[in-house]
Design a protein around this motif. Structure first.
Motif, PDB file in Angstrom:
ATOM      1  N   ALA A  96       6.210  -2.406   8.769  1.00  0.00           N
ATOM      2  CA  ALA A  96       6.154  -1.196   7.953  1.00  0.00           C
ATOM      3  C   ALA A  96       4.815  -1.142   7.225  1.00  0.00           C
ATOM      4  O   ALA A  96       4.383  -2.129   6.631  1.00  0.00           O
ATOM      5  CB  ALA A  96       7.305  -1.209   6.943  1.00  0.00           C
ATOM      6  N   HIS A  97       4.159   0.026   7.289  1.00  0.00           N
ATOM      7  CA  HIS A  97       2.900   0.233   6.555  1.00  0.00           C
ATOM      8  C   HIS A  97       3.255   0.684   5.147  1.00  0.00           C
ATOM      9  O   HIS A  97       4.023   1.636   4.964  1.00  0.00           O
ATOM     10  CB  HIS A  97       2.039   1.285   7.251  1.00  0.00           C
ATOM     11  CG  HIS A  97       0.698   1.435   6.633  1.00  0.00           C
ATOM     12  ND1 HIS A  97       0.441   2.339   5.622  1.00  0.00           N
ATOM     13  CD2 HIS A  97      -0.466   0.777   6.859  1.00  0.00           C
ATOM     14  CE1 HIS A  97      -0.830   2.232   5.267  1.00  0.00           C
ATOM     15  NE2 HIS A  97      -1.408   1.295   6.004  1.00  0.00           N
ATOM     16  N   MET A  98       2.689   0.007   4.155  1.00  0.00           N
ATOM     17  CA  MET A  98       3.020   0.316   2.768  1.00  0.00           C
ATOM     18  C   MET A  98       2.526   1.705   2.396  1.00  0.00           C
ATOM     19  O   MET A  98       1.411   2.092   2.745  1.00  0.00           O
ATOM     20  CB  MET A  98       2.447  -0.747   1.846  1.00  0.00           C
ATOM     21  CG  MET A  98       3.166  -2.080   2.045  1.00  0.00           C
ATOM     22  SD  MET A  98       2.595  -3.374   0.946  1.00  0.00           S
ATOM     23  CE  MET A  98       1.145  -3.917   1.835  1.00  0.00           C
ATOM     24  N   GLY A  99       3.370   2.449   1.711  1.00  0.00           N
ATOM     25  CA  GLY A  99       3.049   3.810   1.328  1.00  0.00           C
ATOM     26  C   GLY A  99       2.287   3.879   0.021  1.00  0.00           C
ATOM     27  O   GLY A  99       2.104   2.893  -0.678  1.00  0.00           O
ATOM     28  N   GLY A 100       1.851   5.080  -0.285  1.00  0.00           N
ATOM     29  CA  GLY A 100       1.136   5.318  -1.532  1.00  0.00           C
ATOM     30  C   GLY A 100      -0.367   5.312  -1.337  1.00  0.00           C
ATOM     31  O   GLY A 100      -0.881   4.868  -0.321  1.00  0.00           O
ATOM     32  N   PRO A 101      -1.071   5.817  -2.322  1.00  0.00           N
ATOM     33  CA  PRO A 101      -2.511   6.015  -2.196  1.00  0.00           C
ATOM     34  C   PRO A 101      -3.317   4.718  -2.118  1.00  0.00           C
ATOM     35  O   PRO A 101      -4.412   4.711  -1.570  1.00  0.00           O
ATOM     36  CB  PRO A 101      -2.870   6.810  -3.452  1.00  0.00           C
ATOM     37  CG  PRO A 101      -1.783   6.501  -4.430  1.00  0.00           C
ATOM     38  CD  PRO A 101      -0.548   6.301  -3.605  1.00  0.00           C
ATOM     39  N   LEU A 102      -2.801   3.625  -2.638  1.00  0.00           N
ATOM     40  CA  LEU A 102      -3.570   2.380  -2.632  1.00  0.00           C
ATOM     41  C   LEU A 102      -3.706   1.794  -1.228  1.00  0.00           C
ATOM     42  O   LEU A 102      -4.633   1.033  -0.950  1.00  0.00           O
ATOM     43  CB  LEU A 102      -2.927   1.349  -3.564  1.00  0.00           C
ATOM     44  CG  LEU A 102      -2.775   1.792  -5.020  1.00  0.00           C
ATOM     45  CD1 LEU A 102      -2.084   0.716  -5.835  1.00  0.00           C
ATOM     46  CD2 LEU A 102      -4.128   2.135  -5.628  1.00  0.00           C
ATOM     47  N   TRP A 103      -2.788   2.140  -0.331  1.00  0.00           N
ATOM     48  CA  TRP A 103      -2.767   1.571   1.018  1.00  0.00           C
ATOM     49  C   TRP A 103      -3.138   2.585   2.089  1.00  0.00           C
ATOM     50  O   TRP A 103      -3.231   2.245   3.260  1.00  0.00           O
ATOM     51  CB  TRP A 103      -1.373   1.022   1.323  1.00  0.00           C
ATOM     52  CG  TRP A 103      -0.937   0.001   0.336  1.00  0.00           C
ATOM     53  CD1 TRP A 103      -0.093   0.191  -0.721  1.00  0.00           C
ATOM     54  CD2 TRP A 103      -1.337  -1.366   0.274  1.00  0.00           C
ATOM     55  NE1 TRP A 103       0.055  -0.977  -1.429  1.00  0.00           N
ATOM     56  CE2 TRP A 103      -0.704  -1.949  -0.832  1.00  0.00           C
ATOM     57  CE3 TRP A 103      -2.188  -2.145   1.058  1.00  0.00           C
ATOM     58  CZ2 TRP A 103      -0.875  -3.284  -1.178  1.00  0.00           C
ATOM     59  CZ3 TRP A 103      -2.356  -3.480   0.707  1.00  0.00           C
ATOM     60  CH2 TRP A 103      -1.704  -4.033  -0.394  1.00  0.00           C
ATOM     61  N   ALA A 104      -3.353   3.827   1.711  1.00  0.00           N
ATOM     62  CA  ALA A 104      -3.476   4.927   2.668  1.00  0.00           C
ATOM     63  C   ALA A 104      -4.535   4.704   3.743  1.00  0.00           C
ATOM     64  O   ALA A 104      -4.323   5.049   4.899  1.00  0.00           O
ATOM     65  CB  ALA A 104      -3.752   6.238   1.926  1.00  0.00           C
TER      66      ALA A 104
END
Length: 159
Positions: free
Chosen positions: A27-35
């Motif tokens: 799973a790719h982590m969500g949110g702007p820090l990981w985008a």
């Protein structure tokens, strides 16, 4: 998404057999820090729990919360635990199953974004999932979680 000392997470690492090898669901982590990140921005679907909740029960619960799908039935292969750089201890079980990535309905979290703006925004906990060969999984996973790939492979090698 770094953990503080004493925090614990549990998760399920799905795998499927493909022509003599295996693929792992990350799973790719969500949110702007990981985008815009790929390397080190993927994780086993997991989440925090607090004892006395049992880790396997938490792993199953978190799988459903993060992916919006019921967790697959076992048998579950214990892959042990790792300690991430932020101090969080992560315990993982592998389970053989298949899943269509387009079927996920991720849970959300809120954070102030942009930082310092005072505006709370909702983001998906994970923004996508993908099946990965073990080598690619090793590149994508958070450093500490890479140990789970090797541990799974030792269980799935023909013997």
């Amino acid at each position: 998404m770094t953990g503080k000392p004493g925090k614990r997470s549990a998760g399920l690492l799905l795998y499927r057999r493909t022509g003599g090898s295996v693929e792992l669901l990350l799973a790719h982590m969500g949110g702007p820090l990981w985008a815009r990140r790929e390397a080190g921005a993927w994780t086993v679907p997991k989440g925090e729990y607090v004892p006395p909740e049992e880790p396997l029960a938490a792993a199953r619960r978190e799988f459903e919360e993060e992916l919006g799908l019921p967790p697959p039935e076992g048998p579950y292969i214990p892959l042990g635990e790792v300690r991430q750089s932020g101090g969080k201890t992560v315990t993982v079980w592998a389970v053989e199953s298949d899943l269509a990535p387009e079927e996920i309905v991720p849970g959300t979290f809120e954070m102030e974004w942009p930082r310092g703006s005072g505006v709370l925004r909702a983001f998906p906990e994970i923004d996508r999932v993908a099946w990965c060969a073990p080598d690619l999984a090793g590149e994508r996973l958070i450093t500490a979680q890479r140990a789970f790939v090797d541990r799974l492979l030792s269980h799935t090698r023909p013997g």
